[in-house]
Design an enzyme around this catalytic site. Structure first.
Site, short mmCIF file in Angstrom:
data_model
loop_
_atom_site.label_atom_id
_atom_site.label_comp_id
_atom_site.label_asym_id
_atom_site.label_seq_id
_atom_site.Cartn_x
_atom_site.Cartn_y
_atom_site.Cartn_z
N GLN A 1 50.00 54.46 17.76
CA GLN A 1 49.23 53.23 17.92
C GLN A 1 50.12 52.03 18.14
OE1 GLN A 1 48.07 51.88 13.52
NE2 GLN A 1 47.65 54.06 13.85
N HIS B 1 49.67 47.40 17.87
CA HIS B 1 48.84 46.29 17.41
C HIS B 1 49.05 45.08 18.32
CE1 HIS B 1 48.20 48.72 13.92
NE2 HIS B 1 49.47 48.66 13.55
N GLU C 1 53.35 44.73 10.48
CA GLU C 1 53.41 45.50 9.24
C GLU C 1 54.83 45.94 8.93
OE1 GLU C 1 50.46 48.34 10.56
OE2 GLU C 1 51.98 49.91 10.76
N HIS D 1 54.07 53.14 17.51
CA HIS D 1 54.61 53.77 16.31
C HIS D 1 53.62 54.77 15.75
CE1 HIS D 1 52.22 50.35 14.83
NE2 HIS D 1 52.00 51.09 13.74
N ARG E 1 44.92 52.68 19.95
CA ARG E 1 45.51 54.02 19.78
C ARG E 1 46.00 54.56 21.11
NH1 ARG E 1 41.41 53.26 16.26
NH2 ARG E 1 41.95 53.60 14.06
#
Length: 398
Positions: free
Chosen positions: A96, A98, A133, A263, A282
């Site tokens: 995926q 972001h 993240e 990642h 995704r």
């Protein structure tokens, strides 16, 4: 400050034993994937009080300045800007990326204007926020992170000796900008005929398994790709994953994953800290929706080695993982029985998680955290730490 009661999310990829072992509970036999600590409305932590449990999101909504501090509410609004987790991967997660903040705002506004329900399976943008993240290993932790240099990937693919992969290797080895080559191969893999791709995945996985025990610098990566194909037979994401760096973190090491970086987490136990968002695009290794055109807009085709983070201690002994965003900050305190008390800044709200031993929290009261236990400390409350163990601290930056 309050002890937290937290929800465990039972996603199918979760380990059946890692989180129970951390919490000191009996395994149920079912996967236990993520322990959520924070105020996300999907599974808010509860403040554990003698008169009952109060959901943290409700406590913050009732008094945002008192819980978060005025600086945090002015900068991020009346909500906790981060979500803290323990993540236990017993099987690979989806591949995926972001979006960045501007992409998230534009994508969310567009899907809202078109009336796409938030729970629609083809919805890409659940909110208008980005989702950087950080994952920090508690055990040896395997993952995929960012694009490998094209020439190295071409060598890796050639060694598999799978005829259908040769055109991809040739593109990656051609004299052209690396980003263009990666984009072309990535798009070709994800848009190829599914039946033909399934055959290629099976052949590549068999070859990768044979090379996993050989004298090649990519042996651990080959083993990981073969395992991906075992869990996701025929999935184009297996071939897309072969473009990415394979990395193994040792306990205490971390990876920061910014916008657009492809990642996947493969195996291990770690603490994860992220901005409070559900926006995920995704690439594969999942039965869920893959929107290739939108994915290509968001993905950053920038090759390089993954930057493994190790904490740097300040004068007070707090070990900080340096990241370039303000929504969260992760640090670690390794406490010794004969050590000096550690004073924590009261400027921002914080969640404290004990992962080893025990910690004594002293502020407007006292609280003992044992392994797997956590606490919420509102902004404005000064807390000192003593004890013998390891405590991770999640805050924001104002």
């Amino acid at each position: 400050m309050d002890r937290l009661a937290n929800t465990v999310r039972p996603y199918a990829w979760g380990s059946t034993t890692a989180i129970p072992e951390l919490l000191g509970t009996e395994p149920t036999g079912e996967p236990q994937a993520e322990l959520w600590m924070g105020a996300h409305p999907g599974a808010p932590s509860r403040l554990d009080r003698p008169d009952g449990q109060l959901p943290l999101d409700q406590a913050i909504a009732a008094d945002p300045d008192g819980r978060l501090g005025k600086e945090t509410t002015e900068k991020f609004g009346p909500r906790l800007p981060f979500l803290f987790k323990v993540l236990a991967a017993g099987a690979p997660l989806s591949l995926q990326v972001h979006p960045d903040l501007d992409q998230a705002k534009a994508g969310h506004a567009d899907e809202e204007s078109r009336g796409i329900p938030l729970d629609a399976p083809h919805r890409n943008y659940k909110d208008a926020n980005h989702k950087p993240e950080l994952i920090c290993a508690l055990t040896p932790f395997q993952g995929l992170c960012g694009f490998r240099r094209p020439a190295e990937t071409a060598d890796l693919l050639d060694a598999l000796a799978v005829g259908a992969l040769k055109p991809y290797a040739d593109i990656l080895r051609a004299a052209r900008p690396a980003g263009e080559a990666l984009r072309e191969v990535f798009a070709a893999i994800l848009t190829a005929d599914r039946a033909a791709t399934a055959d290629t995945v099976a052949e590549a996985a068999s070859a990768a398994a044979a090379l996993a025990d050989g004298p090649t610098p990519h042996a651990t990566a080959y083993a990981a790709y073969a395992d991906l194909a075992h869990h996701h037979p025929g999935d184009p994401g297996v071939l897309a994953a072969m473009l990415l760096n394979h990395v193994t973190l040792q306990p205490g090491e971390a990876l920061y994953l910014g916008a657009g970086v492809p990642h996947a987490y493969l195996d291990g136990l770690g603490v994860e800290l992220m901005a409070n968002s559900d926006n995920v695009l995704r690439c594969g290794l999942t039965p869920k929706h893959v929107d290739v055109p939108e994915l290509l807009k968001v993905t950053r085709f920038e090759p390089g080695d993954p930057a493994v983070l190790r904490p740097e201690a300040d004068a007070g002994g707090e070990e900080v993982y340096d990241t370039p965003i303000d929504e969260f900050r992760l640090s670690r305190h390794v406490l010794a029985a004969d050590g000096d008390p550690r004073r924590l800044s009261p400027r921002t709200p914080q969640i404290l998680l004990c992962t080893e031993g025990h910690a004594e929290l002293t502020g407007d009261g006292t609280l003992t955290l044992h392994r797997g236990q956590s606490a919420f400390v509102p902004a404005g409350e000064t807390v000192t730490l003593t004890g013998q163990g390891t405590v991770f601290r999640a805050t924001d930056v104002v």
